[in-house]
Design a protein around this motif. Structure first.
Motif, PDB file in Angstrom:
ATOM      1  N   MET A  63       0.793  -1.236   0.000  1.00  0.00           N
ATOM      2  CA  MET A  63       0.000   0.000   0.000  1.00  0.00           C
ATOM      3  C   MET A  63       0.824   1.285   0.000  1.00  0.00           C
ATOM      4  O   MET A  63       0.440   2.238  -0.682  1.00  0.00           O
ATOM      5  CB  MET A  63      -0.992  -0.006   1.177  1.00  0.00           C
ATOM      6  CG  MET A  63      -2.181  -0.937   0.958  1.00  0.00           C
ATOM      7  SD  MET A  63      -3.022  -0.738  -0.622  1.00  0.00           S
ATOM      8  CE  MET A  63      -3.690   0.893  -0.444  1.00  0.00           C
ATOM      9  N   PRO A  64       1.951   1.384   0.703  1.00  0.00           N
ATOM     10  CA  PRO A  64       2.716   2.635   0.612  1.00  0.00           C
ATOM     11  C   PRO A  64       3.146   2.968  -0.822  1.00  0.00           C
ATOM     12  O   PRO A  64       3.066   4.133  -1.239  1.00  0.00           O
ATOM     13  CB  PRO A  64       3.935   2.383   1.505  1.00  0.00           C
ATOM     14  CG  PRO A  64       3.469   1.369   2.484  1.00  0.00           C
ATOM     15  CD  PRO A  64       2.514   0.490   1.719  1.00  0.00           C
ATOM     16  N   LEU A  65       3.557   1.975  -1.584  1.00  0.00           N
ATOM     17  CA  LEU A  65       3.937   2.219  -2.972  1.00  0.00           C
ATOM     18  C   LEU A  65       2.731   2.640  -3.795  1.00  0.00           C
ATOM     19  O   LEU A  65       2.804   3.583  -4.585  1.00  0.00           O
ATOM     20  CB  LEU A  65       4.588   0.973  -3.582  1.00  0.00           C
ATOM     21  CG  LEU A  65       4.930   1.063  -5.067  1.00  0.00           C
ATOM     22  CD1 LEU A  65       5.891   2.221  -5.346  1.00  0.00           C
ATOM     23  CD2 LEU A  65       5.509  -0.254  -5.556  1.00  0.00           C
ATOM     24  N   ILE A  66       1.617   1.969  -3.597  1.00  0.00           N
ATOM     25  CA  ILE A  66       0.410   2.318  -4.349  1.00  0.00           C
ATOM     26  C   ILE A  66      -0.044   3.730  -3.994  1.00  0.00           C
ATOM     27  O   ILE A  66      -0.410   4.515  -4.872  1.00  0.00           O
ATOM     28  CB  ILE A  66      -0.696   1.279  -4.113  1.00  0.00           C
ATOM     29  CG1 ILE A  66      -0.311  -0.048  -4.787  1.00  0.00           C
ATOM     30  CG2 ILE A  66      -2.040   1.770  -4.636  1.00  0.00           C
ATOM     31  CD1 ILE A  66      -1.286  -1.174  -4.573  1.00  0.00           C
ATOM     32  N   ARG A  67      -0.004   4.067  -2.724  1.00  0.00           N
ATOM     33  CA  ARG A  67      -0.390   5.437  -2.300  1.00  0.00           C
ATOM     34  C   ARG A  67       0.554   6.472  -2.912  1.00  0.00           C
ATOM     35  O   ARG A  67       0.124   7.554  -3.319  1.00  0.00           O
ATOM     36  CB  ARG A  67      -0.389   5.551  -0.773  1.00  0.00           C
ATOM     37  CG  ARG A  67      -1.414   4.691  -0.089  1.00  0.00           C
ATOM     38  CD  ARG A  67      -2.825   5.149  -0.404  1.00  0.00           C
ATOM     39  NE  ARG A  67      -3.780   4.294   0.292  1.00  0.00           N
ATOM     40  CZ  ARG A  67      -4.844   3.766  -0.266  1.00  0.00           C
ATOM     41  NH1 ARG A  67      -5.120   4.009  -1.531  1.00  0.00           N
ATOM     42  NH2 ARG A  67      -5.662   3.006   0.421  1.00  0.00           N
ATOM     43  N   ALA A  71      -0.551   9.425  -5.415  1.00  0.00           N
ATOM     44  CA  ALA A  71      -0.218  10.826  -5.125  1.00  0.00           C
ATOM     45  C   ALA A  71       0.480  11.487  -6.304  1.00  0.00           C
ATOM     46  O   ALA A  71       0.367  12.698  -6.501  1.00  0.00           O
ATOM     47  CB  ALA A  71       0.660  10.913  -3.879  1.00  0.00           C
ATOM     48  N   SER A  72       1.188  10.682  -7.105  1.00  0.00           N
ATOM     49  CA  SER A  72       1.877  11.251  -8.264  1.00  0.00           C
ATOM     50  C   SER A  72       0.946  11.417  -9.466  1.00  0.00           C
ATOM     51  O   SER A  72       1.379  11.840 -10.524  1.00  0.00           O
ATOM     52  CB  SER A  72       3.074  10.382  -8.649  1.00  0.00           C
ATOM     53  OG  SER A  72       2.633   9.166  -9.216  1.00  0.00           O
ATOM     54  N   GLY A  73      -0.327  11.060  -9.300  1.00  0.00           N
ATOM     55  CA  GLY A  73      -1.298  11.285 -10.373  1.00  0.00           C
ATOM     56  C   GLY A  73      -1.789  10.033 -11.072  1.00  0.00           C
ATOM     57  O   GLY A  73      -2.632  10.105 -11.959  1.00  0.00           O
ATOM     58  N   ILE A  74      -1.275   8.896 -10.702  1.00  0.00           N
ATOM     59  CA  ILE A  74      -1.721   7.640 -11.317  1.00  0.00           C
ATOM     60  C   ILE A  74      -2.910   7.150 -10.499  1.00  0.00           C
ATOM     61  O   ILE A  74      -2.750   6.671  -9.373  1.00  0.00           O
ATOM     62  CB  ILE A  74      -0.589   6.593 -11.334  1.00  0.00           C
ATOM     63  CG1 ILE A  74       0.603   7.140 -12.107  1.00  0.00           C
ATOM     64  CG2 ILE A  74      -1.073   5.286 -11.918  1.00  0.00           C
ATOM     65  CD1 ILE A  74       1.843   6.274 -12.013  1.00  0.00           C
ATOM     66  N   ALA A  79      -3.897   1.987 -14.888  1.00  0.00           N
ATOM     67  CA  ALA A  79      -2.634   2.730 -14.896  1.00  0.00           C
ATOM     68  C   ALA A  79      -1.718   2.253 -13.768  1.00  0.00           C
ATOM     69  O   ALA A  79      -0.496   2.140 -13.946  1.00  0.00           O
ATOM     70  CB  ALA A  79      -2.903   4.222 -14.764  1.00  0.00           C
ATOM     71  N   LEU A  80      -2.304   1.949 -12.603  1.00  0.00           N
ATOM     72  CA  LEU A  80      -1.500   1.428 -11.496  1.00  0.00           C
ATOM     73  C   LEU A  80      -0.876   0.081 -11.870  1.00  0.00           C
ATOM     74  O   LEU A  80       0.295  -0.165 -11.593  1.00  0.00           O
ATOM     75  CB  LEU A  80      -2.353   1.283 -10.239  1.00  0.00           C
ATOM     76  CG  LEU A  80      -2.728   2.583  -9.529  1.00  0.00           C
ATOM     77  CD1 LEU A  80      -3.811   2.335  -8.486  1.00  0.00           C
ATOM     78  CD2 LEU A  80      -1.505   3.216  -8.893  1.00  0.00           C
ATOM     79  N   ALA A  81      -1.665  -0.785 -12.511  1.00  0.00           N
ATOM     80  CA  ALA A  81      -1.144  -2.089 -12.936  1.00  0.00           C
ATOM     81  C   ALA A  81       0.007  -1.905 -13.921  1.00  0.00           C
ATOM     82  O   ALA A  81       1.051  -2.566 -13.811  1.00  0.00           O
ATOM     83  CB  ALA A  81      -2.251  -2.926 -13.559  1.00  0.00           C
ATOM     84  N   ALA A  82      -0.161  -1.001 -14.874  1.00  0.00           N
ATOM     85  CA  ALA A  82       0.890  -0.762 -15.863  1.00  0.00           C
ATOM     86  C   ALA A  82       2.166  -0.245 -15.202  1.00  0.00           C
ATOM     87  O   ALA A  82       3.274  -0.666 -15.550  1.00  0.00           O
ATOM     88  CB  ALA A  82       0.392   0.231 -16.920  1.00  0.00           C
ATOM     89  N   GLU A  83       2.009   0.654 -14.233  1.00  0.00           N
ATOM     90  CA  GLU A  83       3.182   1.219 -13.553  1.00  0.00           C
ATOM     91  C   GLU A  83       3.885   0.172 -12.682  1.00  0.00           C
ATOM     92  O   GLU A  83       5.118   0.106 -12.654  1.00  0.00           O
ATOM     93  CB  GLU A  83       2.783   2.428 -12.703  1.00  0.00           C
ATOM     94  CG  GLU A  83       3.953   3.133 -12.055  1.00  0.00           C
ATOM     95  CD  GLU A  83       4.972   3.690 -13.044  1.00  0.00           C
ATOM     96  OE1 GLU A  83       6.148   3.842 -12.640  1.00  0.00           O
ATOM     97  OE2 GLU A  83       4.624   3.981 -14.201  1.00  0.00           O
TER      98      GLU A  83
END
Length: 110
Positions: A63-67, A71-74, A79-83
């Motif tokens: 969760m910290p990485l996802i958050r 926060a960076s706009g994703i 888009a999260l899966a792609a990143e």
């Protein structure tokens, strides 16, 4: 030629079956308990609980990485899966991320 290979394979299968049956019979004669003597319902429940605990722990750790990504706009799960895939982050089972997988982690991690 293929017929000969098939016949040999069938013979080998029969020999393996005979050896396995004989070995199990010998083990049973020695008093070895064969099979799963536990309550299967209870064992399945324990296994499910362990799987849920591991999934919850994985989600909390991620969760910290996802958050940070959010926060960076994703924002979208796609888009999260792609990143996550672009960064080389693997799923709990070592696979690639899909929108549904990200959604499941978001649901668990909150």
């Amino acid at each position: 030629m293929l017929h000969i290979y098939a016949a040999l394979a069938e013979k080998e299968r029969a020999m393996i079956s005979e050896r396995t049956t004989a070995a199990l019979a010998r083990a049973k004669d020695r008093g070895v308990v064969l099979g799963n003597r536990t309550n299967l319902t209870e064992a399945a429940a324990k296994g499910g609980a362990t799987t849920r605990q591991k999934a919850d722990a994985f989600a909390v750790n991620l969760m910290p990485l996802i958050r940070q990504l959010q926060a960076s706009g994703i924002k979208t799960v796609r888009a999260l899966a792609a990143e996550l895939n672009a960064r080389g982050v693997r799923t709990a089972r070592g696979g690639v991320w899909h929108p549904t997988t990200v959604h499941n982690v978001l649901t668990r991690g909150t």
